[in-house]
Design an enzyme around this catalytic site. Structure first.
Site, PDB file in Angstrom:
ATOM      1  N   SER A 162      62.291  48.045  33.995  1.00 20.94           N
ATOM      2  CA  SER A 162      62.669  47.519  32.685  1.00 20.94           C
ATOM      3  C   SER A 162      62.020  46.198  32.332  1.00 20.94           C
ATOM      4  CB  SER A 162      64.192  47.368  32.609  1.00 20.94           C
ATOM      5  OG  SER A 162      64.658  46.471  33.604  1.00 20.94           O
ATOM      6  N   HIS A 181      64.317  53.957  31.059  1.00 25.83           N
ATOM      7  CA  HIS A 181      63.195  53.523  30.224  1.00 25.83           C
ATOM      8  C   HIS A 181      62.034  54.518  30.248  1.00 25.83           C
ATOM      9  CE1 HIS A 181      64.893  49.482  29.542  1.00 25.83           C
ATOM     10  NE2 HIS A 181      65.397  49.656  30.759  1.00 25.83           N
ATOM     11  N   LYS A 191      68.774  54.350  24.631  1.00 21.51           N
ATOM     12  CA  LYS A 191      67.477  53.742  24.368  1.00 21.51           C
ATOM     13  C   LYS A 191      66.665  54.674  23.469  1.00 21.51           C
ATOM     14  CE  LYS A 191      67.626  50.811  28.447  1.00 21.51           C
ATOM     15  NZ  LYS A 191      69.051  51.002  28.741  1.00 21.51           N
TER      16      LYS A 191
END
Length: 384
Positions: A178, A206, A236
């Site tokens: 990240s 991610h 996300k």
């Protein structure tokens, strides 16, 4: 106790390490407003820009209209409404696994999964730069934790060789890290996991929506059916909130019965689930979204490199390493005055001396915005 708290806060102020909350009003996927001034958001993990996508909003509204505003309890107590089943089936298919299980956050998914599958007799091998939720899950498991250098395959192999082959073992890593934006060498980790009889778990928080044609790290390396546990987030790239674990049916059924953060949490709202399901359908059916993200990643990388700023990652995360806290804050403030949100990342999130501006580009940014951000960053760096 209050004196102690105040002393700790004063110490953070002295070390340029105090965190404060800033209130922003989102205008769209990349613009926010504060005190009547508009800012360009370059610190969000909304990689596909789906938070304002009409298809995703419609999914949230539909979920609320059909099932109400809240779940009313934990899924083992008050039941699972059909939208949960639909999302978990879609996630399992998306990750090419037998089953999937939704948690309330990615953090809870990591903590709940690791602390359930590992115990005091388990040896856990964890990358030095793994996310805090992985670290906390390892600690809660009470297993023996052996940390290997970041993406250091040789050190991991040495550590694996030093323990009994018959001991229960878990290798756990972020897929895309990240704060650095680099990709874990999952292919080599997989080889070691099979050679030394260890479970392999990858956190795709991610990576989902960014690499492997959007399917994550295992897909990026062609290992979708080989990695034991694929963990991810709905908050996300998928523009909602929540986390999930995808694995074989034995592991998922085991988590349903043993994972405390799943068992003892009130389930997500129908709006959250509806939005995530709609976003997943967008990711799978609309290739233009992922194409725009990759175009913007490449465009921003080329732009930064042309200005002498290191930008070599394949992912939307651009860590601009600066070093000292005060210098990092100065760059962040320059960007802020220029109408750009570029957050200063400082210890303990990153090691001391490695403070940075973490910029993220999304599919919703345009080239003019990227040009402006890169030029503003270049100007800020020249003033250090």
């Amino acid at each position: 106790m209050y004196k102690f708290f105040k002393e700790q806060l004063d110490s953070k102020i002295e070390n340029h390490n105090l965190r404060t909350l800033r209130e922003y009003c989102p205008l769209d996927a990349v613009r926010v407003k504060r005190d009547d001034k508009e800012y360009l958001m370059m610190a969000s993990n909304n990689y596909l820009g789906l938070t304002f996508d009409t298809r995703v909003i419609e999914g949230a509204l539909k979920g609320t209209q059909e099932y109400g505003t809240g779940s009313g309890g934990s899924r083992l107590v008050s039941g699972t409404f059909p939208l949960f089943t639909e999302l978990e089936n879609a996630l399992a298919k998306f990750k090419n696994t037998e089953k999937a299980l939704v948690f309330n956050t990615g953090y809870m998914a990591n903590v709940g999964t690791i602390s359930a599958i590992a115990d005091k007799d388990t040896i856990i091998f964890s990358d030095a730069l793994n996310h805090a939720s992985i670290i906390d899950g390892c600690r809660l498991s009470r297993g023996t934790i052996k940390t290997y250098g970041h993406c250091d395959i040789d050190e991991l192999k040495y550590l694996l060789k030093s323990v009994d082959r018959n001991t229960q073992k878990l290798i756990v890593t972020d897929g895309v890290f990240s704060m650095d934006g680099d990709i874990a060498p999952l292919d080599k980790l997989y080889e070691l996991s099979r050679e030394y009889n260890a479970l392999l778990m990858v956190d795709d928080a991610h990576a989902t929506g960014t690499i492997g044609n959007g399917h994550g790290t295992a897909a990026y390396f062609g290992l979708e059916k080989e990695v034991d546990i694929q963990l991810g987030t709905l908050s996300k790239s998928l523009g909602s909130v929540g986390g999930y674990v995808a694995a074989n049916s034995t592991i998922i059924d085991y988590l349903v019965n043993t994972s405390r953060s799943f068992i003892f949490s009130t389930a997500l709202s129908p709006a959250d689930i509806g939005a995530a399901l709609a976003a997943l359908h967008v990711l799978e059916s609309d290739i233009s979204v992922l194409q725009r993200l990759h175009e913007n990643v490449n465009y921003m990388a080329d732009k930064l490199i042309s200005m002498g700023i290191n930008a070599t990652n394949e992912t939307p995360i651009f860590p601009i390493l600066i070093g000292r806290n005060e210098d990092t804050l100065a760059v962040s403030e320059y960007l802020y005055e220029s109408g750009i949100i570029g957050t200063a990342i400082r210890p303990p999130t990153v090691p001391i001396g490695e403070s940075r501006i973490r910029l993220t580009v999304t599919a919703a940014h345009n080239k003019e915005q990227i040009d402006y951000v890169c030029q503003s960053l270049h100007n800020a760096m020249k003033q250090l």
